[in-house]
Design an enzyme around this catalytic site. Structure first.
Site, PDB file in Angstrom:
ATOM      1  N   HIS A 286      56.615  -6.807  22.610  1.00 27.49           N
ATOM      2  CA  HIS A 286      55.755  -7.961  22.902  1.00 27.49           C
ATOM      3  C   HIS A 286      54.309  -7.468  22.928  1.00 27.49           C
ATOM      4  O   HIS A 286      54.061  -6.360  23.397  1.00 27.49           O
ATOM      5  CB  HIS A 286      56.045  -8.539  24.293  1.00 27.49           C
ATOM      6  CG  HIS A 286      57.136  -9.555  24.327  1.00 27.49           C
ATOM      7  ND1 HIS A 286      57.382 -10.321  25.435  1.00 27.49           N
ATOM      8  CD2 HIS A 286      58.044  -9.938  23.398  1.00 27.49           C
ATOM      9  CE1 HIS A 286      58.402 -11.140  25.192  1.00 27.49           C
ATOM     10  NE2 HIS A 286      58.833 -10.909  23.968  1.00 27.49           N
TER      11      HIS A 286
ATOM     12  N   GLU B 152      55.444  -7.810  15.902  1.00 32.74           N
ATOM     13  CA  GLU B 152      56.583  -7.484  16.756  1.00 32.74           C
ATOM     14  C   GLU B 152      57.594  -6.663  15.958  1.00 32.74           C
ATOM     15  O   GLU B 152      57.719  -6.799  14.738  1.00 32.74           O
ATOM     16  CB  GLU B 152      57.248  -8.753  17.303  1.00 32.74           C
ATOM     17  CG  GLU B 152      56.424  -9.444  18.370  1.00 32.74           C
ATOM     18  CD  GLU B 152      57.232 -10.386  19.274  1.00 32.74           C
ATOM     19  OE1 GLU B 152      58.465 -10.450  19.130  1.00 32.74           O
ATOM     20  OE2 GLU B 152      56.603 -11.028  20.121  1.00 32.74           O
TER      21      GLU B 152
ATOM     22  N   ASP C 292      64.121 -15.369  24.395  1.00 28.79           N
ATOM     23  CA  ASP C 292      64.757 -14.065  24.652  1.00 28.79           C
ATOM     24  C   ASP C 292      65.967 -14.232  25.574  1.00 28.79           C
ATOM     25  O   ASP C 292      67.045 -13.695  25.303  1.00 28.79           O
ATOM     26  CB  ASP C 292      63.769 -13.104  25.319  1.00 28.79           C
ATOM     27  CG  ASP C 292      62.642 -12.698  24.387  1.00 28.79           C
ATOM     28  OD1 ASP C 292      62.856 -12.699  23.160  1.00 28.79           O
ATOM     29  OD2 ASP C 292      61.547 -12.385  24.894  1.00 28.79           O
TER      30      ASP C 292
ATOM     31  N   HIS D  30      62.984  -5.285  21.540  1.00 28.02           N
ATOM     32  CA  HIS D  30      61.879  -5.750  20.696  1.00 28.02           C
ATOM     33  C   HIS D  30      60.578  -5.607  21.461  1.00 28.02           C
ATOM     34  O   HIS D  30      60.582  -5.421  22.678  1.00 28.02           O
ATOM     35  CB  HIS D  30      62.097  -7.179  20.192  1.00 28.02           C
ATOM     36  CG  HIS D  30      62.049  -8.242  21.253  1.00 28.02           C
ATOM     37  ND1 HIS D  30      63.092  -8.483  22.099  1.00 28.02           N
ATOM     38  CD2 HIS D  30      61.073  -9.126  21.587  1.00 28.02           C
ATOM     39  CE1 HIS D  30      62.773  -9.488  22.912  1.00 28.02           C
ATOM     40  NE2 HIS D  30      61.542  -9.895  22.640  1.00 28.02           N
TER      41      HIS D  30
HETATM   42 ZN   LIG Z   1      60.541 -11.590  23.188  1.00 28.76          ZN
END
Ligand SMILES: [Zn+2]
Length: 158
Positions: free
Chosen positions: A102, A38, A113, A100
């Site tokens: 995934h 990630e 999140d 970010h």
């Molecule tokens: Zn996330």
């Protein structure tokens, strides 16, 4: 992967435009392979009335902790870039939120999140919402979380 740059909520009363260089940053961190980690950073740009224009997505730094299913920012460096851009632009380019990746085709936020976006919105000194963007393999998830009230989900303008 070419992501969509124009997003809308509330029947178009709220628009978000991601400049091409932001989409390029997202594309370069898509978790394509099974061992890709990630990635993430902060989102910087302009507030234009009820609309947002995103001009920069900061890249992960070597101090961030990157895992397959988790990304933890070392906030200081991303915040330092945000502050530098703000100063250079006479306060017009500001921190707008977080992004970010995934390892999902069409990403959706985890409970972590959602809690993090809300916690960040609560902490913002200017009282503005926090934009949360998740970069999946085939598309983005875009949501603006206010300090109070319900988050606003944006849909791509096709
Ligand atoms: Zn996330």
């Amino acid at each position: 992967m070419q992501f969509i740059g124009e997003w809308a909520a509330n029947e178009g009363r709220n628009l978000i435009y991601f400049q091409p260089q932001v989409l390029e940053t997202f594309s370069s961190y898509v978790q394509v392979k099974s061992n890709d980690l990630e990635a993430g950073g902060v989102l910087l740009g302009y507030v234009r009335g009820s609309h947002l224009e995103i001009v920069e997505a900061t890249a992960p730094t070597k101090f961030d902790k990157r895992f397959r299913y988790l990304f933890e920012r070392m906030r200081d460096l991303h915040d330092a870039i945000a502050h530098k851009r703000w100063a250079q632009s006479d306060g017009t380019i500001r921190y707008l939120g977080e992004w970010h990746t995934h390892p999902e085709n069409n990403p959706s936020p985890s409970g972590i999140d959602l809690r993090e976006w809300h916690a960040l919105a609560t902490k913002r000194k200017d009282g503005r919402p926090v934009l949360g963007v998740i970069v999946g393999r085939h598309g983005l998830y875009v949501e603006n979380t206010p300090r109070l009230g319900e988050p606003v989900r944006y849909e791509p303008i096709l």
